[in-house]
Design a protein around this motif. Sequence first.
Motif, PDB file in Angstrom:
ATOM      1  N   ARG A   1      -5.884 -11.939  -8.122  1.00  0.00           N
ATOM      2  CA  ARG A   1      -5.320 -12.398  -6.841  1.00  0.00           C
ATOM      3  C   ARG A   1      -5.365 -11.312  -5.774  1.00  0.00           C
ATOM      4  N   PRO A   2      -6.591 -10.846  -5.446  1.00  0.00           N
ATOM      5  CA  PRO A   2      -6.663  -9.764  -4.444  1.00  0.00           C
ATOM      6  C   PRO A   2      -6.009 -10.149  -3.117  1.00  0.00           C
ATOM      7  N   ASP A   3      -5.926 -11.445  -2.817  1.00  0.00           N
ATOM      8  CA  ASP A   3      -5.307 -11.888  -1.559  1.00  0.00           C
ATOM      9  C   ASP A   3      -3.841 -11.426  -1.457  1.00  0.00           C
ATOM     10  N   LEU A   4      -3.167 -11.279  -2.617  1.00  0.00           N
ATOM     11  CA  LEU A   4      -1.744 -10.893  -2.588  1.00  0.00           C
ATOM     12  C   LEU A   4      -1.548  -9.460  -2.087  1.00  0.00           C
ATOM     13  N   LEU A   5      -2.573  -8.633  -2.265  1.00  0.00           N
ATOM     14  CA  LEU A   5      -2.387  -7.207  -1.966  1.00  0.00           C
ATOM     15  C   LEU A   5      -2.175  -6.926  -0.483  1.00  0.00           C
ATOM     16  N   ALA A   6      -2.499  -7.889   0.361  1.00  0.00           N
ATOM     17  CA  ALA A   6      -2.269  -7.701   1.797  1.00  0.00           C
ATOM     18  C   ALA A   6      -0.777  -7.508   2.074  1.00  0.00           C
ATOM     19  N   GLU A   7       0.078  -8.073   1.226  1.00  0.00           N
ATOM     20  CA  GLU A   7       1.533  -8.003   1.435  1.00  0.00           C
ATOM     21  C   GLU A   7       2.175  -6.826   0.694  1.00  0.00           C
ATOM     22  N   ALA A   8       1.444  -6.226  -0.243  1.00  0.00           N
ATOM     23  CA  ALA A   8       2.072  -5.223  -1.128  1.00  0.00           C
ATOM     24  C   ALA A   8       2.359  -3.917  -0.380  1.00  0.00           C
ATOM     25  N   GLN A   9       3.533  -3.354  -0.641  1.00  0.00           N
ATOM     26  CA  GLN A   9       3.914  -2.062  -0.042  1.00  0.00           C
ATOM     27  C   GLN A   9       4.109  -1.073  -1.186  1.00  0.00           C
ATOM     28  N   PHE A  10       3.658   0.169  -0.989  1.00  0.00           N
ATOM     29  CA  PHE A  10       3.819   1.176  -2.040  1.00  0.00           C
ATOM     30  C   PHE A  10       4.518   2.404  -1.469  1.00  0.00           C
ATOM     31  N   SER A  11       5.382   2.996  -2.302  1.00  0.00           N
ATOM     32  CA  SER A  11       6.042   4.241  -1.890  1.00  0.00           C
ATOM     33  C   SER A  11       5.013   5.373  -1.968  1.00  0.00           C
ATOM     34  N   SER A  12       5.360   6.555  -1.417  1.00  0.00           N
ATOM     35  CA  SER A  12       4.357   7.627  -1.461  1.00  0.00           C
ATOM     36  C   SER A  12       4.118   8.074  -2.900  1.00  0.00           C
ATOM     37  N   ALA A  13       5.172   8.027  -3.756  1.00  0.00           N
ATOM     38  CA  ALA A  13       4.965   8.399  -5.173  1.00  0.00           C
ATOM     39  C   ALA A  13       4.012   7.400  -5.839  1.00  0.00           C
ATOM     40  N   GLU A  14       4.180   6.137  -5.508  1.00  0.00           N
ATOM     41  CA  GLU A  14       3.285   5.120  -6.105  1.00  0.00           C
ATOM     42  C   GLU A  14       1.851   5.304  -5.610  1.00  0.00           C
ATOM     43  N   LYS A  15       1.734   5.606  -4.326  1.00  0.00           N
ATOM     44  CA  LYS A  15       0.380   5.814  -3.779  1.00  0.00           C
ATOM     45  C   LYS A  15      -0.312   6.964  -4.511  1.00  0.00           C
ATOM     46  N   LYS A  16       0.482   8.005  -4.811  1.00  0.00           N
ATOM     47  CA  LYS A  16      -0.091   9.165  -5.512  1.00  0.00           C
ATOM     48  C   LYS A  16      -0.623   8.722  -6.886  1.00  0.00           C
ATOM     49  N   MET A  17       0.215   7.945  -7.593  1.00  0.00           N
ATOM     50  CA  MET A  17      -0.213   7.453  -8.927  1.00  0.00           C
ATOM     51  C   MET A  17      -1.482   6.621  -8.804  1.00  0.00           C
ATOM     52  N   LEU A  18      -1.506   5.749  -7.816  1.00  0.00           N
ATOM     53  CA  LEU A  18      -2.649   4.847  -7.675  1.00  0.00           C
ATOM     54  C   LEU A  18      -3.908   5.628  -7.278  1.00  0.00           C
ATOM     55  N   ARG A  19      -3.705   6.674  -6.480  1.00  0.00           N
ATOM     56  CA  ARG A  19      -4.861   7.490  -6.100  1.00  0.00           C
ATOM     57  C   ARG A  19      -5.442   8.159  -7.338  1.00  0.00           C
ATOM     58  N   GLN A  20      -4.531   8.692  -8.201  1.00  0.00           N
ATOM     59  CA  GLN A  20      -4.981   9.353  -9.453  1.00  0.00           C
ATOM     60  C   GLN A  20      -5.826   8.406 -10.295  1.00  0.00           C
ATOM     61  N   GLU A  21      -5.464   7.138 -10.276  1.00  0.00           N
ATOM     62  CA  GLU A  21      -6.170   6.145 -11.112  1.00  0.00           C
ATOM     63  C   GLU A  21      -7.387   5.560 -10.388  1.00  0.00           C
ATOM     64  N   GLY A  22      -7.627   6.012  -9.162  1.00  0.00           N
ATOM     65  CA  GLY A  22      -8.771   5.504  -8.387  1.00  0.00           C
ATOM     66  C   GLY A  22      -8.547   4.095  -7.864  1.00  0.00           C
ATOM     67  N   LEU A  23      -7.281   3.683  -7.744  1.00  0.00           N
ATOM     68  CA  LEU A  23      -7.020   2.298  -7.317  1.00  0.00           C
ATOM     69  C   LEU A  23      -6.678   2.175  -5.828  1.00  0.00           C
ATOM     70  N   LEU A  24      -6.261   3.284  -5.221  1.00  0.00           N
ATOM     71  CA  LEU A  24      -5.808   3.177  -3.830  1.00  0.00           C
ATOM     72  C   LEU A  24      -6.956   2.772  -2.907  1.00  0.00           C
ATOM     73  N   ASP A  25      -8.147   3.335  -3.153  1.00  0.00           N
ATOM     74  CA  ASP A  25      -9.293   2.997  -2.296  1.00  0.00           C
ATOM     75  C   ASP A  25      -9.640   1.520  -2.434  1.00  0.00           C
ATOM     76  N   ALA A  26      -9.542   1.016  -3.674  1.00  0.00           N
ATOM     77  CA  ALA A  26      -9.878  -0.403  -3.901  1.00  0.00           C
ATOM     78  C   ALA A  26      -8.924  -1.305  -3.123  1.00  0.00           C
ATOM     79  N   ILE A  27      -7.641  -0.924  -3.090  1.00  0.00           N
ATOM     80  CA  ILE A  27      -6.657  -1.735  -2.346  1.00  0.00           C
ATOM     81  C   ILE A  27      -6.964  -1.665  -0.852  1.00  0.00           C
ATOM     82  N   GLN A  28      -7.229  -0.445  -0.382  1.00  0.00           N
ATOM     83  CA  GLN A  28      -7.496  -0.293   1.057  1.00  0.00           C
ATOM     84  C   GLN A  28      -8.771  -1.044   1.457  1.00  0.00           C
ATOM     85  N   ASP A  29      -9.784  -1.025   0.579  1.00  0.00           N
ATOM     86  CA  ASP A  29     -11.030  -1.745   0.884  1.00  0.00           C
ATOM     87  C   ASP A  29     -10.731  -3.225   1.077  1.00  0.00           C
ATOM     88  N   ILE A  30      -9.863  -3.754   0.197  1.00  0.00           N
ATOM     89  CA  ILE A  30      -9.552  -5.184   0.295  1.00  0.00           C
ATOM     90  C   ILE A  30      -8.825  -5.487   1.591  1.00  0.00           C
TER      91      ILE A  30
END
Length: 252
Positions: A219-248
């Motif tokens: 459900r990539p459409d849901l990610l438009a609404e998702a908010q992440f804290s800076s700690a979460e963003k850091k975790m997601l960046r480590q996993e290579g997921l932040l760019d994928a979310i931003q691309d969407i």
Amino acid sequence: MIFDILTIFPDFFESPLQEGIIRRALGAGKIDVNIRNIREYALDRHKMTDDRPFGGGEGMVMKPEPLAACIDDIVSDGRAYKVIALSPRGKQYTQQVAQQLAAEPRLILVCGRYEGIDQRFTDRYVDQEISIGDYVLTGGELAAMIMVDSITRLLPGVLGCCDSATNDTFSRGLLKHSQYTRPREFQGQTVPQALLSGNHAAIEQFRLTESVRLTLKHRPDLLAEAQFSSAEKKMLRQEGLLDAIQDINQAP
Ligand code: ADE
């Protein structure tokens, strides 16, 4: 919360109201569900609730007078209420709509059947038409039960664990992470190591990244609404997921 359900199939609701959390919520007085048989409000001696459409065409249309008489009867006690008609042409039902409606004191759910409800009833009595999805059911009863179920579990004190509903899929624009229980090994498959570690930070990281991966996949459409804290963003960046979310979110 009071639910009044207007239906020509009152027996339909017997079993779903007698199971699990809904049964418990009824027993504890968290909800009250009144099933109203539309036929009892029909004016003619044949107790007709439907008739042929003006202008011709297939099927039958639900008559306005029995529905109106039923609502006039229900609301004569002066309590605040909202009337919702279940229909495939209504506004899409979502967790957010469920949350908004959970704050109402009383919902009157009108179950359509056949080819629809006379528009004059809808214009005068209905506050909102709701569809549970882009498919056509044989009537609104299942849709009404889905609303009762999903709204009831959001009411204070209905779920055993206080935060069960806040961690739901959809509650923050993410699908829920996968869950595992005993045994530790099932048909050769083990449980993800992070969940066995006892390390809370590792468990949180595993669950968040799982949620994001699943949401990206289903459900990539849901990610438009998702908010992440800076700690979460850091975790997601480590996993290579932040760019994928931003691309969407930047996709046209
Ligand atoms: N009645 C028939 N189909 C429906 C749907 N998708 N949602 C709500 N009510 C309905």
